[in-house]
Motif scaffolding. Sequence first.
Motif, PDB file in Angstrom:
ATOM      1  N   THR A 320       0.862  -1.170   0.000  1.00  0.00           N
ATOM      2  CA  THR A 320       0.000   0.000   0.000  1.00  0.00           C
ATOM      3  C   THR A 320       0.902   1.225   0.000  1.00  0.00           C
ATOM      4  O   THR A 320       2.049   1.157   0.448  1.00  0.00           O
ATOM      5  N   ILE A 321       0.416   2.313  -0.539  1.00  0.00           N
ATOM      6  CA  ILE A 321       1.223   3.528  -0.603  1.00  0.00           C
ATOM      7  C   ILE A 321       0.911   4.373   0.627  1.00  0.00           C
ATOM      8  O   ILE A 321      -0.234   4.761   0.854  1.00  0.00           O
ATOM      9  N   SER A 322       1.924   4.626   1.417  1.00  0.00           N
ATOM     10  CA  SER A 322       1.777   5.408   2.645  1.00  0.00           C
ATOM     11  C   SER A 322       2.925   6.393   2.748  1.00  0.00           C
ATOM     12  O   SER A 322       4.101   5.991   2.689  1.00  0.00           O
ATOM     13  N   GLY A 323       2.587   7.669   2.868  1.00  0.00           N
ATOM     14  CA  GLY A 323       3.626   8.693   2.967  1.00  0.00           C
ATOM     15  C   GLY A 323       4.483   8.784   1.729  1.00  0.00           C
ATOM     16  O   GLY A 323       5.662   9.139   1.813  1.00  0.00           O
ATOM     17  N   ASP A 513      -1.505   1.350  -8.664  1.00  0.00           N
ATOM     18  CA  ASP A 513      -2.121   2.127  -7.581  1.00  0.00           C
ATOM     19  C   ASP A 513      -3.134   3.086  -8.186  1.00  0.00           C
ATOM     20  O   ASP A 513      -2.808   3.853  -9.099  1.00  0.00           O
ATOM     21  N   THR A 514      -4.381   3.034  -7.714  1.00  0.00           N
ATOM     22  CA  THR A 514      -5.429   3.917  -8.249  1.00  0.00           C
ATOM     23  C   THR A 514      -5.957   4.837  -7.159  1.00  0.00           C
ATOM     24  O   THR A 514      -5.978   4.479  -5.978  1.00  0.00           O
ATOM     25  N   SER A 515      -6.406   6.020  -7.579  1.00  0.00           N
ATOM     26  CA  SER A 515      -7.031   6.964  -6.648  1.00  0.00           C
ATOM     27  C   SER A 515      -7.996   7.834  -7.441  1.00  0.00           C
ATOM     28  O   SER A 515      -7.919   7.906  -8.675  1.00  0.00           O
ATOM     29  N   TYR A 516      -8.910   8.479  -6.739  1.00  0.00           N
ATOM     30  CA  TYR A 516      -9.901   9.283  -7.439  1.00  0.00           C
ATOM     31  C   TYR A 516     -10.372  10.428  -6.556  1.00  0.00           C
ATOM     32  O   TYR A 516     -10.235  10.402  -5.330  1.00  0.00           O
ATOM     33  N   TRP A 526       4.110   1.698  -9.848  1.00  0.00           N
ATOM     34  CA  TRP A 526       5.256   1.684  -8.938  1.00  0.00           C
ATOM     35  C   TRP A 526       6.131   0.484  -9.270  1.00  0.00           C
ATOM     36  O   TRP A 526       5.636  -0.624  -9.459  1.00  0.00           O
ATOM     37  N   SER A 527       7.450   0.737  -9.357  1.00  0.00           N
ATOM     38  CA  SER A 527       8.391  -0.335  -9.696  1.00  0.00           C
ATOM     39  C   SER A 527       9.800   0.167  -9.390  1.00  0.00           C
ATOM     40  O   SER A 527       9.982   0.904  -8.419  1.00  0.00           O
TER      41      SER A 527
END
Length: 604
Positions: A320-323, A513-516, A526-527
């Motif tokens: 998960t993407i955090s910070g 990673d998706t966001s809206y 991400w890689s």
Amino acid sequence: MTLYGEKVPSADDRPTVKVKAVSWPDVEPEPVAAPAAGGPGKSGRSRGRMLLAGGIVAAVLAAGTGLGAYAYAGDVPRGTTVLGAELGGRSRAEAARALHAELARRAATLNAPVTVTVGEKQAELKPADVGLAIDVDATVAAAAAAEAHPVSRLVGSRTVEPVVTVDTARLEAALRAAMGNQGREMTMPAIIFTGTTPKPVYPKPALTVDAAGAAHVVKAGWLAGKPVTVPLVEKWPATTREEVDRFLAELARPAVAAPVTLTTDGGKVTIPPAAIARGLRFAADDAGKLTPRVDVKRLRAALGDGLAKLEVAPKDAGLTISGGKPKVVPGRAGRQVDAAALGRDLLAVLPRADGRTVTAALKPAEPELTEAKLAELGIKERVSTFTTRFPGGLSSPRSQNIVQAAKDVDGAIVRPGETFSLNGHTGERGYDQGYKDAPTIVGGKLVPGVGGGVSQFTTTLFNASYYAGLEDVEHKPHSFYFSRYPAVIESTIFWPQLDFKFRNNTPHGVLIDTSYTSSTITVSMWSTKIYDSVKTEYGPRRNITQPRTVYLDPGPSCISAAGSVGFAQDAYRVIKKDGKVVKREKFSWRYDPEPRFICAKPPA
């Protein structure tokens, strides 16, 4: 030294065979006279010729004679030519040098473009672009293997055709580009469920080029220096319409006619028809062969708490993407029925009217992706991101479909070498999966349809993969141009015929990673970054055509549209690494003019 991609062989180090020149006596025929009994006549002359021929053969076959050495000198039989070059009597190395010299003399002709007519369109193919070449070593080997009896080696001749090679994959790609919009994609056979009602998707043929036949005529045309015609042919899927109907009658309909009882050592659970419909899949391979299977993952999701009371599902480690950084989410082991065995046994009972019971044992189940394996994938930084805007806020059905697709894909990890399929990941996007009715393009106009708007998410995902430098496997731009998308670099989707696929062609894993927000959808990859930059260079728009006006019957199902111009355009993906361009890929598309649809009766 190389020529046409071939390596000039080294000089043959065998001793040269020296032969003595042979003078052939003039043989004059005797005057023709009325033959007396036993006298010299026609039969006498024939016998003389036969004796002469027999003497030649005997002389050639006489071991150790100068004539035999002359006839059999070298690897290639005397009198053998290729493209007019005399290779006979030479060693393989000498013959290769002679053929290379002949090819050098013909370089201007052999390097000239080949004019190819594909369907009704004409194009020019550069031989080097499609791998057209003469294999010198293979040609010399064929010349050396040419059959020639002893007399023929002395007084006969023979011509050996050169061995021509072509890169069939590059040739097919070039011919498809030349074909343009004349062709059509194959409609793959399928059976899809709307609720518990199975519906067939019947196969339709592709209109395309025959790769094997095209390679043959292009090689021949190139060698002869003549134009080539490549016809368009129909290519049918392996599964016929009749076979689809048989699957429908013998499996799909009986499968959802009644529930199935699953018995385990931890208890029983009833699998209702709705869950069966969710898990039963009919998927076609690349050849269009339709194969039924049970997707146990989807079946578990459809059963919900029913199977969850008996099983403990393993959980893959995730990210998960955090910070602004990827953070590992630990996985865990579980206890489940064996998925392969359950899928096999359930598929066996689905056609039955009675005896719809399956027995399965609960077994320890390890997560497929552990924390250790995840750490090896090298997912550590954002390598691309792309955002598109949508109108209407989150309350509109179209926006909700976009968000639902984003949720379905969020957190997906694509390992090195794997191909990601959006259709394969989400499955059918229907009401049961949380999708709603919204405008979608069918038959060249906007109509209400479940899942409308998912093409915007597809375009956003496509661009994120595009700017990450990942390999494009399958996508299709819209028929009409929409200004909210980048021209050419966009993609539509439609279950099950149209898909979007990309391959992770890097040595590292890729996290989607998706966001809206209330008006935007964003996809990031991400890689581990391996390129300096990925950019797009556009060619000018061409062949611009204006839209026509179409009046539609007014009513609640009519959707108006402002229309848009049609045009063709090229886009080039330019990828740089270590300050140099390492890839330059061409993407081309032709947009049809979108009619201006007016929901009203035409003016009188």
